[in-house]
Design an enzyme around this catalytic site. Structure first.
Site, PDB file in Angstrom:
ATOM      1  N   CYS A 184       0.815  -1.219   0.000  1.00  0.00           N
ATOM      2  CA  CYS A 184       0.000   0.000   0.000  1.00  0.00           C
ATOM      3  C   CYS A 184       0.853   1.276   0.000  1.00  0.00           C
ATOM      4  CB  CYS A 184      -0.924   0.006   1.204  1.00  0.00           C
ATOM      5  SG  CYS A 184      -1.946  -1.459   1.258  1.00  0.00           S
ATOM      6  N   HIS A 227      -3.185   6.960   2.436  1.00  0.00           N
ATOM      7  CA  HIS A 227      -3.653   5.706   1.849  1.00  0.00           C
ATOM      8  C   HIS A 227      -5.019   5.408   2.464  1.00  0.00           C
ATOM      9  CE1 HIS A 227      -4.250   1.606   0.978  1.00  0.00           C
ATOM     10  NE2 HIS A 227      -3.890   1.180   2.171  1.00  0.00           N
ATOM     11  N   ASN A 273     -10.287  -0.277   0.117  1.00  0.00           N
ATOM     12  CA  ASN A 273      -8.826  -0.121   0.157  1.00  0.00           C
ATOM     13  C   ASN A 273      -8.262  -0.673  -1.154  1.00  0.00           C
ATOM     14  OD1 ASN A 273      -6.089  -0.608   0.545  1.00  0.00           O
ATOM     15  ND2 ASN A 273      -6.319  -1.254   2.682  1.00  0.00           N
TER      16      ASN A 273
HETATM   17  O1  UT7 Z   1      -3.826  -1.311   3.479  1.00  0.00           O
HETATM   18  C1  UT7 Z   1      -2.832  -1.679   4.353  1.00  0.00           C
HETATM   19  C2  UT7 Z   1      -3.064  -1.162   5.673  1.00  0.00           C
HETATM   20  N1  UT7 Z   1      -4.229  -1.784   6.268  1.00  0.00           N
HETATM   21  C3  UT7 Z   1      -4.822  -1.214   7.289  1.00  0.00           C
HETATM   22  O2  UT7 Z   1      -4.434  -0.145   7.657  1.00  0.00           O
HETATM   23  C4  UT7 Z   1      -5.928  -1.942   7.979  1.00  0.00           C
HETATM   24  C5  UT7 Z   1      -5.817  -1.675   9.449  1.00  0.00           C
HETATM   25  N2  UT7 Z   1      -6.806  -2.386  10.262  1.00  0.00           N
HETATM   26  C6  UT7 Z   1      -8.117  -2.070  10.247  1.00  0.00           C
HETATM   27  O3  UT7 Z   1      -8.541  -1.209   9.498  1.00  0.00           O
HETATM   28  C7  UT7 Z   1      -9.015  -2.742  11.241  1.00  0.00           C
HETATM   29  O4  UT7 Z   1      -8.234  -3.434  12.190  1.00  0.00           O
HETATM   30  C8  UT7 Z   1     -10.035  -3.738  10.607  1.00  0.00           C
HETATM   31  C9  UT7 Z   1     -11.072  -2.954   9.821  1.00  0.00           C
HETATM   32  C10 UT7 Z   1      -9.318  -4.719   9.717  1.00  0.00           C
HETATM   33  C11 UT7 Z   1     -10.761  -4.489  11.698  1.00  0.00           C
HETATM   34  O5  UT7 Z   1     -11.409  -3.601  12.580  1.00  0.00           O
HETATM   35  P1  UT7 Z   1     -11.233  -3.790  14.157  1.00  0.00           P
HETATM   36  O6  UT7 Z   1     -12.069  -2.784  14.801  1.00  0.00           O
HETATM   37  O7  UT7 Z   1      -9.767  -3.770  14.433  1.00  0.00           O
HETATM   38  O8  UT7 Z   1     -11.877  -5.210  14.385  1.00  0.00           O
HETATM   39  P2  UT7 Z   1     -11.210  -6.500  15.030  1.00  0.00           P
HETATM   40  O9  UT7 Z   1     -10.301  -7.157  14.063  1.00  0.00           O
HETATM   41  O10 UT7 Z   1     -10.681  -6.137  16.383  1.00  0.00           O
HETATM   42  O11 UT7 Z   1     -12.472  -7.413  15.240  1.00  0.00           O
HETATM   43  C12 UT7 Z   1     -13.550  -7.050  16.126  1.00  0.00           C
HETATM   44  C13 UT7 Z   1     -14.634  -8.091  16.013  1.00  0.00           C
HETATM   45  C14 UT7 Z   1     -14.114  -9.518  16.089  1.00  0.00           C
HETATM   46  O12 UT7 Z   1     -15.063 -10.277  16.810  1.00  0.00           O
HETATM   47  P3  UT7 Z   1     -14.844 -10.626  18.365  1.00  0.00           P
HETATM   48  O13 UT7 Z   1     -13.569 -11.407  18.422  1.00  0.00           O
HETATM   49  O14 UT7 Z   1     -14.752  -9.317  19.047  1.00  0.00           O
HETATM   50  O15 UT7 Z   1     -16.060 -11.417  18.690  1.00  0.00           O
HETATM   51  C15 UT7 Z   1     -14.090  -9.989  14.666  1.00  0.00           C
HETATM   52  O16 UT7 Z   1     -14.250 -11.384  14.528  1.00  0.00           O
HETATM   53  O17 UT7 Z   1     -15.283  -7.977  14.730  1.00  0.00           O
HETATM   54  C16 UT7 Z   1     -15.287  -9.278  14.101  1.00  0.00           C
HETATM   55  N3  UT7 Z   1     -15.208  -9.063  12.653  1.00  0.00           N
HETATM   56  C17 UT7 Z   1     -16.302  -8.877  11.893  1.00  0.00           C
HETATM   57  N4  UT7 Z   1     -17.604  -8.862  12.171  1.00  0.00           N
HETATM   58  C18 UT7 Z   1     -18.458  -8.640  11.168  1.00  0.00           C
HETATM   59  C19 UT7 Z   1     -14.105  -8.985  11.871  1.00  0.00           C
HETATM   60  N5  UT7 Z   1     -14.453  -8.763  10.598  1.00  0.00           N
HETATM   61  C20 UT7 Z   1     -15.811  -8.705  10.596  1.00  0.00           C
HETATM   62  C21 UT7 Z   1     -16.764  -8.492   9.569  1.00  0.00           C
HETATM   63  N6  UT7 Z   1     -18.053  -8.458   9.892  1.00  0.00           N
HETATM   64  N7  UT7 Z   1     -16.384  -8.292   8.280  1.00  0.00           N
END
Ligand code: UT7
Length: 326
Positions: A112, A253, A283
């Site tokens: 990215c 980005h 993204n």
């Molecule tokens: O392009 C390169 C750079 N990339 C980035 O900068 C991405 C950086 N990271 C992010 O943007 C975020 O971490 C994400 C959008 C990927 C995830 O958001 P988050 O708030 O960090 O969520 P999380 O991974 O902590 O997950 C929270 C909960 C989890 O459930 P539990 O364990 O709390 O029960 C996940 O299983 O959300 C769940 N989850 C979803 N639920 C519904 C993860 N993906 C999904 C989904 N739909 N698509």
């Protein structure tokens, strides 16, 4: 040393769109979760165009807008993590489509951050006078490497391409660049390639059949972004002597609206200074910054003399930033 300026911008995205609603019928997710956690509502997905097709169209638009002929192009750099093939490079395929027969062509792999890396490389060639005209493209067909069963990643990404034409200029143009890498973070964002195989170490059938797909430790990458983006911006301010108040636009980005909001808060910069379009594209990795630049130009948001900072961050880990005067 020559100054160099962005003479034209272009973008191209596939026609087909995939909304959050569409995704909720593929994996266990909701429009509410995706919108509130990422700011993304829809993304473009390619059904027939490959990365070089999107890249060529974006480049063509940028050259048309700059009113520069194909024969004038000395250098084509494509930043991509989803090349059409390992060989030839996507840049050579773009050269073929454009018939830019005088250009030297190669790809850059920095995920990215790729577009910022490619712009920085082009700057070295242009400012020394080695070349005069460069086309820098960020292009991705990420849908090729997405695991459509993995809700952690498949809701985030989209396909697209953006391009800029850089040329010698009297104006200040691209003023400062800053790049960084940390291979220690290799496992935070991954898309494995071909398994190691040779007559001394034959790979298993599963290894040879496995399609490479992307994995991401989202929370760690999120924290990395919140820390590295302000550091990148500060580096450029230190290098150039400008204050943050003198910067008119910051183009990050486009990974997550919460990263943008977090950086704005941390740096005490009004959110309005940050351009955002992830809602409509998701993204798009290396393509996100040039797509944003092209939209900003089209919407007349960029006035002559405006100070603009571009910041990329992503797999590798890699990061980088550019300060330019429009
Ligand atoms: O392009 C390169 C750079 N990339 C980035 O900068 C991405 C950086 N990271 C992010 O943007 C975020 O971490 C994400 C959008 C990927 C995830 O958001 P988050 O708030 O960090 O969520 P999380 O991974 O902590 O997950 C929270 C909960 C989890 O459930 P539990 O364990 O709390 O029960 C996940 O299983 O959300 C769940 N989850 C979803 N639920 C519904 C993860 N993906 C999904 C989904 N739909 N698509």
């Amino acid at each position: 040393m020559h100054n160099l300026q962005i003479m034209g911008t272009g973008r191209w995205v596939p026609e087909q769109q995939l909304t959050n609603e569409d995704l909720s019928s593929i994996v266990d997710t909701t429009d509410e979760w995706i919108t509130s956690r990422t700011g993304i509502r829809t993304r473009h997905i390619s059904t027939w165009e490959n990365t070089s097709d999107l890249a060529s169209k974006a480049a063509q638009m940028a050259l048309q807008q700059a009113n520069i002929q194909m024969e004038e192009v000395d250098l084509i750099i494509v930043a991509t993590m989803t090349p059409d093939s390992s060989m030839p490079s996507t840049a050579c395929l773009v050269q073929k489509q454009l018939q830019a027969k005088n250009a030297v062509c190669f790809d850059v792999s920095a995920a990215c951050s790729g577009f910022v890396y490619a712009m920085t490389i082009a700057k070295q060639f242009l400012q020394t006078g080695f070349y005069k005209t460069a086309v820098v493209i960020g292009a991705e067909v990420l849908s090729k490497v997405i695991d459509w069963q993995d809700r952690n990643t498949c809701v985030l990404f989209g396909d697209g391409a953006g391009a800029v034409v850089l040329q010698h200029s009297q104006d200040l143009g691209v003023e400062a660049c800053y790049l960084g890498s940390d291979g220690q973070g290799d496992d935070l964002l991954e898309c494995k390639g071909v398994a190691l195989q040779n007559p001394l170490k034959p790979c298993t059938q599963t290894e040879s059949l496995r399609r490479p797909s992307m994995t991401m430790k989202g929370r760690e990458v999120f924290q990395f972004a919140l820390q590295i983006v302000p550091a990148c911006i500060q580096q450029l301010l230190d290098q150039s002597g400008y204050t943050i108040e003198q910067i008119d636009h910051i183009v990050l980005h486009q990974a997550n609206i919460r990263i943008l909001e977090g950086v704005a808060k941390k740096m005490k910069v009004p959110k309005e200074k940050f351009y955002s379009n992830m809602e409509y594209y998701g993204n798009t990795s290396a393509a996100s910054i040039p797509i944003a630049l092209d939209e900003m130009r089209e919407q007349n948001l960029l006035k002559k003399g405006d100070k603009v900072i571009l910041v990329g961050f992503g797999g590798g880990l890699t990061w980088g930033a550019i300060l330019l005067t429009w």
